[in-house]
Structures are given as structure tokens and as C-alpha cells.
Design a protein around this motif. Structure first.
Motif, PDB file in Angstrom:
ATOM      1  N   THR A   1      10.372  -2.074   2.849  1.00  0.00           N
ATOM      2  CA  THR A   1      10.785  -1.800   4.419  1.00  0.00           C
ATOM      3  C   THR A   1       9.423  -0.743   5.012  1.00  0.00           C
ATOM      4  OG1 THR A   1      13.052  -1.869   5.035  1.00  0.00           O
ATOM      5  CG2 THR A   1      11.953  -2.009   6.155  1.00  0.00           C
ATOM      6  N   VAL A   2       8.783  -0.253   4.468  1.00  0.00           N
ATOM      7  CA  VAL A   2       7.445   0.296   5.442  1.00  0.00           C
ATOM      8  C   VAL A   2       6.512  -0.630   4.776  1.00  0.00           C
ATOM      9  CG1 VAL A   2       5.735   1.633   4.852  1.00  0.00           C
ATOM     10  CG2 VAL A   2       8.454   2.398   4.593  1.00  0.00           C
ATOM     11  N   VAL A   3       6.318  -1.249   3.321  1.00  0.00           N
ATOM     12  CA  VAL A   3       5.591  -2.673   3.297  1.00  0.00           C
ATOM     13  C   VAL A   3       5.498  -3.471   3.901  1.00  0.00           C
ATOM     14  CG1 VAL A   3       4.113  -4.004   1.468  1.00  0.00           C
ATOM     15  CG2 VAL A   3       4.853  -1.844   0.273  1.00  0.00           C
ATOM     16  N   ARG A   4       6.611  -4.003   4.093  1.00  0.00           N
ATOM     17  CA  ARG A   4       6.435  -5.133   4.865  1.00  0.00           C
ATOM     18  C   ARG A   4       5.984  -4.650   6.342  1.00  0.00           C
ATOM     19  NH1 ARG A   4      10.538  -6.585   9.166  1.00  0.00           N
ATOM     20  NH2 ARG A   4      11.150  -5.373   8.502  1.00  0.00           N
ATOM     21  N   ILE A   5       6.704  -3.831   7.139  1.00  0.00           N
ATOM     22  CA  ILE A   5       6.211  -3.110   8.402  1.00  0.00           C
ATOM     23  C   ILE A   5       4.642  -3.574   8.299  1.00  0.00           C
ATOM     24  CG2 ILE A   5       5.964  -1.266  10.224  1.00  0.00           C
ATOM     25  CD1 ILE A   5       8.950  -0.937   9.180  1.00  0.00           C
ATOM     26  N   LEU A   6       4.093  -3.034   7.252  1.00  0.00           N
ATOM     27  CA  LEU A   6       2.130  -2.588   7.537  1.00  0.00           C
ATOM     28  C   LEU A   6       2.184  -4.362   6.926  1.00  0.00           C
ATOM     29  CD1 LEU A   6       1.858   0.894   4.866  1.00  0.00           C
ATOM     30  CD2 LEU A   6       1.337   0.110   8.183  1.00  0.00           C
ATOM     31  N   ASN A   7       2.741  -5.079   7.117  1.00  0.00           N
ATOM     32  CA  ASN A   7       2.125  -5.878   6.442  1.00  0.00           C
ATOM     33  C   ASN A   7       2.010  -7.297   8.218  1.00  0.00           C
ATOM     34  OD1 ASN A   7       0.709  -6.616   4.179  1.00  0.00           O
ATOM     35  ND2 ASN A   7       2.804  -6.975   2.988  1.00  0.00           N
TER      36      ASN A   7
ATOM     37  N   ILE B   1      -1.393  -0.397   1.801  1.00  0.00           N
ATOM     38  CA  ILE B   1       0.073  -1.614   0.623  1.00  0.00           C
ATOM     39  C   ILE B   1      -0.143  -1.070  -0.516  1.00  0.00           C
ATOM     40  CG2 ILE B   1       0.709  -3.485   0.693  1.00  0.00           C
ATOM     41  CD1 ILE B   1      -0.147  -3.785   4.308  1.00  0.00           C
ATOM     42  N   VAL B   2      -1.822  -1.058  -0.479  1.00  0.00           N
ATOM     43  CA  VAL B   2      -1.220  -0.881  -1.988  1.00  0.00           C
ATOM     44  C   VAL B   2      -1.367   0.229  -2.443  1.00  0.00           C
ATOM     45  CG1 VAL B   2      -3.722  -1.552  -3.415  1.00  0.00           C
ATOM     46  CG2 VAL B   2      -3.524  -2.401  -1.721  1.00  0.00           C
ATOM     47  N   GLN B   3      -1.377   1.370  -2.175  1.00  0.00           N
ATOM     48  CA  GLN B   3      -1.396   2.712  -3.008  1.00  0.00           C
ATOM     49  C   GLN B   3       0.611   2.643  -2.685  1.00  0.00           C
ATOM     50  OE1 GLN B   3      -2.770   5.562   0.836  1.00  0.00           O
ATOM     51  NE2 GLN B   3      -4.958   5.914  -1.036  1.00  0.00           N
ATOM     52  N   LEU B   4       1.052   1.642  -1.985  1.00  0.00           N
ATOM     53  CA  LEU B   4       2.302   1.994  -1.904  1.00  0.00           C
ATOM     54  C   LEU B   4       3.390   1.167  -2.733  1.00  0.00           C
ATOM     55  CD1 LEU B   4       3.583   2.157   1.821  1.00  0.00           C
ATOM     56  CD2 LEU B   4       3.422   3.297   0.277  1.00  0.00           C
ATOM     57  N   GLY B   5       1.397   0.174  -3.878  1.00  0.00           N
ATOM     58  CA  GLY B   5       2.409  -0.519  -4.639  1.00  0.00           C
ATOM     59  C   GLY B   5       2.398  -1.637  -4.064  1.00  0.00           C
ATOM     60  N   GLY B   6       2.160  -1.993  -2.812  1.00  0.00           N
ATOM     61  CA  GLY B   6       3.001  -3.868  -2.089  1.00  0.00           C
ATOM     62  C   GLY B   6       1.331  -4.443  -2.092  1.00  0.00           C
ATOM     63  N   GLU B   7       1.226  -5.451  -1.162  1.00  0.00           N
ATOM     64  CA  GLU B   7       0.205  -6.765  -1.808  1.00  0.00           C
ATOM     65  C   GLU B   7       0.309  -6.837  -0.602  1.00  0.00           C
ATOM     66  OE1 GLU B   7       1.162 -10.321  -3.827  1.00  0.00           O
ATOM     67  OE2 GLU B   7       1.759  -8.957  -5.888  1.00  0.00           O
ATOM     68  N   PRO B   8      -0.982  -6.455   0.054  1.00  0.00           N
ATOM     69  CA  PRO B   8      -2.045  -7.027   1.344  1.00  0.00           C
ATOM     70  C   PRO B   8      -1.412  -8.552   1.866  1.00  0.00           C
ATOM     71  CG  PRO B   8      -3.134  -5.924   0.646  1.00  0.00           C
ATOM     72  CD  PRO B   8      -1.841  -6.040  -0.630  1.00  0.00           C
ATOM     73  N   ASP B   9      -0.888  -8.782   3.049  1.00  0.00           N
ATOM     74  CA  ASP B   9      -0.813 -10.531   3.353  1.00  0.00           C
ATOM     75  C   ASP B   9      -1.782 -11.161   3.989  1.00  0.00           C
ATOM     76  OD1 ASP B   9       0.365 -12.840   4.008  1.00  0.00           O
ATOM     77  OD2 ASP B   9       2.397 -12.233   3.849  1.00  0.00           O
TER      78      ASP B   9
ATOM     79  N   ASP C   1       7.287   9.314   5.011  1.00  0.00           N
ATOM     80  CA  ASP C   1       6.727   9.319   4.986  1.00  0.00           C
ATOM     81  C   ASP C   1       5.400  10.000   5.589  1.00  0.00           C
ATOM     82  OD1 ASP C   1       4.068   7.762   3.907  1.00  0.00           O
ATOM     83  OD2 ASP C   1       4.805   5.762   3.300  1.00  0.00           O
ATOM     84  N   PRO C   2       4.676  10.860   6.022  1.00  0.00           N
ATOM     85  CA  PRO C   2       3.556  11.659   6.202  1.00  0.00           C
ATOM     86  C   PRO C   2       2.600  11.225   6.224  1.00  0.00           C
ATOM     87  CG  PRO C   2       4.600  13.310   4.694  1.00  0.00           C
ATOM     88  CD  PRO C   2       5.230  11.962   4.764  1.00  0.00           C
ATOM     89  N   THR C   3       1.893  10.510   5.183  1.00  0.00           N
ATOM     90  CA  THR C   3       0.937   9.578   5.120  1.00  0.00           C
ATOM     91  C   THR C   3       0.380   8.353   5.860  1.00  0.00           C
ATOM     92  OG1 THR C   3       0.981  10.640   2.645  1.00  0.00           O
ATOM     93  CG2 THR C   3      -1.038   8.958   3.159  1.00  0.00           C
ATOM     94  N   THR C   4       1.388   7.777   5.737  1.00  0.00           N
ATOM     95  CA  THR C   4       1.412   6.587   6.143  1.00  0.00           C
ATOM     96  C   THR C   4       2.207   6.726   8.031  1.00  0.00           C
ATOM     97  OG1 THR C   4       2.151   5.278   4.491  1.00  0.00           O
ATOM     98  CG2 THR C   4       2.705   4.811   6.612  1.00  0.00           C
TER      99      THR C   4
END
Ligand SMILES: [Fe+2]
Ligand SMILES: [Fe+2]
Length: 191
Positions: free
Chosen positions: A48-54, A104-112, A161-164
Motif C-alpha cells: 500500500t505504501v508503494v502504491r501511495i508513493l507511486n 519506492i526502490v528502498q521499499l523494494g518497489g518499482e517507481p512508475d 514507517d517513520p522514514t517515509t
């Protein structure tokens, strides 16, 4: 009217979408340009965090494009001070996009970065505007949409997720500065 549940990823929380309906977010920003926004809290997980960040990344990219358009159009009508302000904002939005993509990459996701669907993923809109005042107003609306949705992201993240959260708080503070710059520009132009 968009179904608010349609933007919810994953199958577990279809009844409680993370973000307010995007049309409603946009409408609310237009209706209450002078007011703050009250938004809702939900619980987070990494997907969800990755989706939100995208979605935040798409928002920043749309803001870069809109400010760039406004920069060159304002320069064309000899409004150099405003054109310079637009360019400064464009560059800062680009910086935000880069920070978000990195996270996003740090979280293991892929930036869209796919241009297909960019405007749908973005919280804010791409409105060209005809006059200088139109452009500034549209930028202010977009900033207010970002302020509202990033505030919602910060509250959603809470202590999970304090860093995000810290990243989004820093970006939020910059969007508030942008909104204030634009309000000042509108006041100056109205004189
Ligand atoms: Fe930004
Ligand atoms: Fe901004």
C-alpha cells in the motif's frame, strides 16, 4: 463519479480506500481554497505504501509538466518574475519526484514513470490556463490538492514507517511554501 474503492490495491480493504475519492479531493480543494482540509486515517502495509508513493510520484511529475508549461508561457508574455517562480517550483517538484522514486526502490518497489495513466494516478490535475492569473490559480489548486493528499499520507503512515513519513512531511512543508508563494503572487497581481 469515480468509485472510491476502485483505487484500492490488494483485496483486503476494499471497504476502506486509503485516499479519498480523487474527484472529491479535487473538488474539495477548489471549494475551500482558503481553508485547511480534514482527512481520514487508515492502516498501512508495504504494498500500500508503494502504491501511495507511486501516486505521489505521478502527482509530482504532473506538477513538473504543468509548471514547465506555465514557465514557458509566462516567459512568452513577458512576465519574467512569475516565469522564474514557475521554473523554481518545477525544479523543486522534480526533486520531490526523485526523492519519492528513490524511497519506492528502498521499499523494494518499482517507481512508475509510465506516461500511460500518469494523469489518472496523479492527485493533482494538468490545467494549462489561459491568462497569467489562470495559471497561478490552477497551480494553487494543484498545490492544495497535494497538501491535502500528502497530509493524508503522513497521517496514514503514522508510526508504521517513520522514514517515509518524514520524507512526505518535508515534501508537504515545501508544497505549503509553494501555495503561499502563489497566494502572494495572486495578491500582487490583483493590486
Ligand atoms: Fe512537490
Ligand atoms: Fe509544489
Amino acid at each position: 463519479m469515480t468509485d472510491p474503492n476502485s483505487r484500492t490495491a490488494g483485496g483486503t480493504r476494499q471497504d476502506a480506500p486509503f485516499l479519498s475519492d480523487i474527484q472529491e479531493l479535487r473538488a474539495r480543494a477548489r471549494r475551500h481554497m482558503e481553508k485547511g482540509a480534514v482527512t481520514e486515517n487508515y492502516r498501512a502495509d508495504r504494498d500500500t505504501v508503494v502504491r501511495i508513493l507511486n501516486e505521489a510520484l505521478a502527482t509530482e511529475i504532473v506538477c513538473v509538466l504543468r509548471y514547465k508549461r506555465h514557465h514557458f508561457m509566462a516567459a512568452g508574455i513577458h512576465a519574467q518574475a512569475v516565469a522564474a517562480e514557475f521554473l523554481e517550483h518545477a525544479n523543486e517538484e522534480q526533486g520531490h519526484a526523485d526523492q519519492i522514486a528513490q524511497r519506492i526502490v528502498q521499499l523494494g518497489g518499482e517507481p512508475d514513470f509510465n506516461p500511460n495513466g500518469l494523469h489518472t494516478r496523479s492527485h493533482s490535475e494538468y490545467v494549462e490556463g489561459t491568462t497569467l492569473l489562470d495559471m497561478i490559480r490552477e497551480d494553487l489548486v494543484a498545490e492544495r490538492v497535494a497538501i491535502e493528499s500528502y497530509g493524508e499520507i503522513v497521517r496514514y503512515l503514522g508510526n508504521d514507517d517513520p522514514t517515509t513519513r518524514r520524507l512526505m512531511e518535508e515534501i508537504l512543508a515545501k508544497e505549503e511554501e509553494h501555495a503561499d508563494d502563489l497566494r502572494t503572487l495572486i495578491e500582487t497581481l490583483a493590486k
